[in-house]
Write an enzyme that holds these catalytic residues in place. Structure first.
Site, PDB file in Angstrom:
ATOM      1  CD  GLU A 112      -2.865  -1.369   2.265  1.00  0.00           C
ATOM      2  OE1 GLU A 112      -2.240  -1.542   3.337  1.00  0.00           O
ATOM      3  OE2 GLU A 112      -4.101  -1.405   2.172  1.00  0.00           O
ATOM      4  CD  GLU A 132      -3.234  -6.544   3.759  1.00  0.00           C
ATOM      5  OE1 GLU A 132      -3.100  -7.266   2.735  1.00  0.00           O
ATOM      6  OE2 GLU A 132      -2.717  -5.418   3.869  1.00  0.00           O
TER       7      GLU A 132
HETATM    8  N1  COA Z   1       4.744  -6.897  11.652  1.00  0.00           N
HETATM    9  C1  COA Z   1       5.529  -7.056  12.716  1.00  0.00           C
HETATM   10  N2  COA Z   1       6.703  -7.712  12.681  1.00  0.00           N
HETATM   11  C2  COA Z   1       7.064  -8.210  11.488  1.00  0.00           C
HETATM   12  C3  COA Z   1       6.292  -8.077  10.327  1.00  0.00           C
HETATM   13  C4  COA Z   1       5.082  -7.374  10.440  1.00  0.00           C
HETATM   14  N3  COA Z   1       4.281  -7.169   9.391  1.00  0.00           N
HETATM   15  N4  COA Z   1       6.927  -8.697   9.297  1.00  0.00           N
HETATM   16  C5  COA Z   1       8.068  -9.185   9.813  1.00  0.00           C
HETATM   17  N5  COA Z   1       8.149  -8.901  11.130  1.00  0.00           N
HETATM   18  C6  COA Z   1       9.223  -9.236  12.065  1.00  0.00           C
HETATM   19  C7  COA Z   1       9.154 -10.712  12.474  1.00  0.00           C
HETATM   20  O1  COA Z   1       8.220 -10.871  13.532  1.00  0.00           O
HETATM   21  C8  COA Z   1      10.578 -10.931  12.909  1.00  0.00           C
HETATM   22  O2  COA Z   1      10.767 -10.321  14.162  1.00  0.00           O
HETATM   23  P1  COA Z   1      11.593 -11.129  15.345  1.00  0.00           P
HETATM   24  O3  COA Z   1      12.937 -11.388  14.730  1.00  0.00           O
HETATM   25  O4  COA Z   1      11.606 -10.161  16.471  1.00  0.00           O
HETATM   26  O5  COA Z   1      10.799 -12.378  15.583  1.00  0.00           O
HETATM   27  C9  COA Z   1      11.385 -10.094  11.910  1.00  0.00           C
HETATM   28  O6  COA Z   1      10.474  -9.104  11.412  1.00  0.00           O
HETATM   29  C10 COA Z   1      11.911 -10.893  10.729  1.00  0.00           C
HETATM   30  O7  COA Z   1      10.807 -11.541  10.102  1.00  0.00           O
HETATM   31  P2  COA Z   1      10.747 -13.119   9.804  1.00  0.00           P
HETATM   32  O8  COA Z   1       9.315 -13.512   9.664  1.00  0.00           O
HETATM   33  O9  COA Z   1      11.554 -13.853  10.817  1.00  0.00           O
HETATM   34  O10 COA Z   1      11.495 -13.164   8.396  1.00  0.00           O
HETATM   35  P3  COA Z   1      11.322 -14.278   7.263  1.00  0.00           P
HETATM   36  O11 COA Z   1      12.412 -14.055   6.293  1.00  0.00           O
HETATM   37  O12 COA Z   1      11.168 -15.639   7.853  1.00  0.00           O
HETATM   38  O13 COA Z   1       9.913 -13.949   6.543  1.00  0.00           O
HETATM   39  C11 COA Z   1       8.260 -12.490   5.592  1.00  0.00           C
HETATM   40  C12 COA Z   1       9.755 -12.727   5.847  1.00  0.00           C
HETATM   41  C13 COA Z   1       8.111 -11.079   5.020  1.00  0.00           C
HETATM   42  C14 COA Z   1       7.719 -13.518   4.593  1.00  0.00           C
HETATM   43  C15 COA Z   1       7.499 -12.598   6.926  1.00  0.00           C
HETATM   44  O14 COA Z   1       8.131 -11.770   7.884  1.00  0.00           O
HETATM   45  C16 COA Z   1       6.046 -12.201   6.854  1.00  0.00           C
HETATM   46  O15 COA Z   1       5.226 -12.941   6.345  1.00  0.00           O
HETATM   47  N6  COA Z   1       5.715 -11.010   7.395  1.00  0.00           N
HETATM   48  C17 COA Z   1       4.359 -10.540   7.484  1.00  0.00           C
HETATM   49  C18 COA Z   1       3.847 -10.115   6.154  1.00  0.00           C
HETATM   50  C19 COA Z   1       2.410  -9.712   6.249  1.00  0.00           C
HETATM   51  O16 COA Z   1       1.509 -10.517   6.428  1.00  0.00           O
HETATM   52  N7  COA Z   1       2.185  -8.410   6.128  1.00  0.00           N
HETATM   53  C20 COA Z   1       0.895  -7.852   6.135  1.00  0.00           C
HETATM   54  C21 COA Z   1       0.579  -7.328   7.475  1.00  0.00           C
HETATM   55  S1  COA Z   1      -0.952  -6.461   7.459  1.00  0.00           S
END
Ligand code: COA
Length: 258
Positions: A112, A132
């Site tokens: 977004e 989402e």
């Molecule tokens: N909100 C809060 N924290 C987030 C985040 C989010 N949207 N996306 C990533 N993080 C944090 C993780 O909790 C993690 O924190 P920690 O190390 O303190 O546990 C850190 O960022 C690294 O993320 P991680 O998930 O371990 O990395 P990854 O390489 O395994 O995966 C993604 C990367 C982007 C695929 C995964 O982080 C993800 O799916 N994030 C959410 C995406 C999402 O649904 N966004 C829409 C939200 S409305």
């Protein structure tokens, strides 16, 4: 204002705004949204073009901060949506061109963010999506309105309903980004683009963008109002608590449709 979560640097007429929470993949918490809104309303004097990007190698912005979303009620969710929508309308309504340099994950609020920019260039490593519904919520910061306007309704519905990400090449094919660059060339290419724009009459560029954005967006305000109400409503469901908690507990969500 002293920013804790973003960097704002003016160099040769180009202001680079960097979301700077790399340990959280630049997720937009409430404070970061406030800071970005302030930054776009108070760009440094002499700014001709803005480049918006994310800190670190991995992410542009990985979404709204899920750790904060999990505490929402239906009423506060509506306010959360309104605040994010205001930021992205501020970016889209900016009087200077805004280029999104999508350097990695642009998910949820991250996509977004990119959608509110006037032009998007992406790194070959970028991955974009509105995941989402995998969390039980809906895009609440303008994604339901801006994605279909940019890629067409059918593609937008497929992306939103599956929650799946697309890579940079697919994003380019569907017109979601204008150019795909090697990761270490992305910022240079964005600066080159800014340089081309800056050769032109700044008032003319500003007015032309304003006319295109406003002309392409009839009904945007109404659509955003619907999105805000439905974001609040969906946030009152048990599915949302399950979806957001499951992400934080690193397990698969089990939705019951209630
Ligand atoms: N909100 C809060 N924290 C987030 C985040 C989010 N949207 N996306 C990533 N993080 C944090 C993780 O909790 C993690 O924190 P920690 O190390 O303190 O546990 C850190 O960022 C690294 O993320 P991680 O998930 O371990 O990395 P990854 O390489 O395994 O995966 C993604 C990367 C982007 C695929 C995964 O982080 C993800 O799916 N994030 C959410 C995406 C999402 O649904 N966004 C829409 C939200 S409305």
């Amino acid at each position: 204002m002293d920013y804790q979560n973003i960097l704002v640097v003016l160099d040769d007429g180009i202001t680079t705004v960097t979301v700077n929470r790399p340990d959280k993949l630049n997720a937009l918490n409430d404070e970061t949204i406030s800071e970005l809104t302030h930054a776009f309303l108070n760009l440094p004097d002499g700014t001709a073009v803005v480049i918006l990007t994310g800190a670190g190698e991995k992410a542009f912005v990985a979404g709204a901060d899920i750790a904060e979303l999990v505490r929402m009620t239906a009423v506060s969710a509506k306010d959360v949506s309104a605040k994010g929508q205001l930021l992205f309308s501020t970016i889209e309504g900016c009087s200077v061109p805004v280029i999104g340099a999508v350097n990695g994950f642009a998910l949820g609020a991250g996509l977004e963010t990119a959608l509110s920019c006037h032009i998007r260039y992406a790194s070959e490593l970028a991955k974009m999506g509105l995941p989402e519904v995998t969390l039980g919520i809906i895009p609440g910061y303008g994604g339901t309105q801006r994605l279909p306007r940019i890629v067409g309704l059918g593609r937008a519905i497929e992306m939103v309903a599956t929650g799946q990400m697309v890579g940079a090449d697919d994003a380019f094919r569907m017109g979601l980004v204008n150019k795909v660059c090697a990761p270490d060339e992305l910022m240079g290419e964005c600066r080159k683009l800014a340089g081309k724009i800056m050769k032109n009459g700044p008032i003319a560029v500003s007015y032309a963008i304003d006319a295109m954005v406003r002309g392409a967006n009839p009904g945007l305000g109404e659509g955003l109002a619907i999105e805000e109400i439905l974001f609040g409503l969906v946030s009152s469901t048990a599915d949302v608590k399950e979806g957001l908690t499951a992400f934080l507990e690193r397990r698969k969500a089990e939705f019951k449709g209630e």
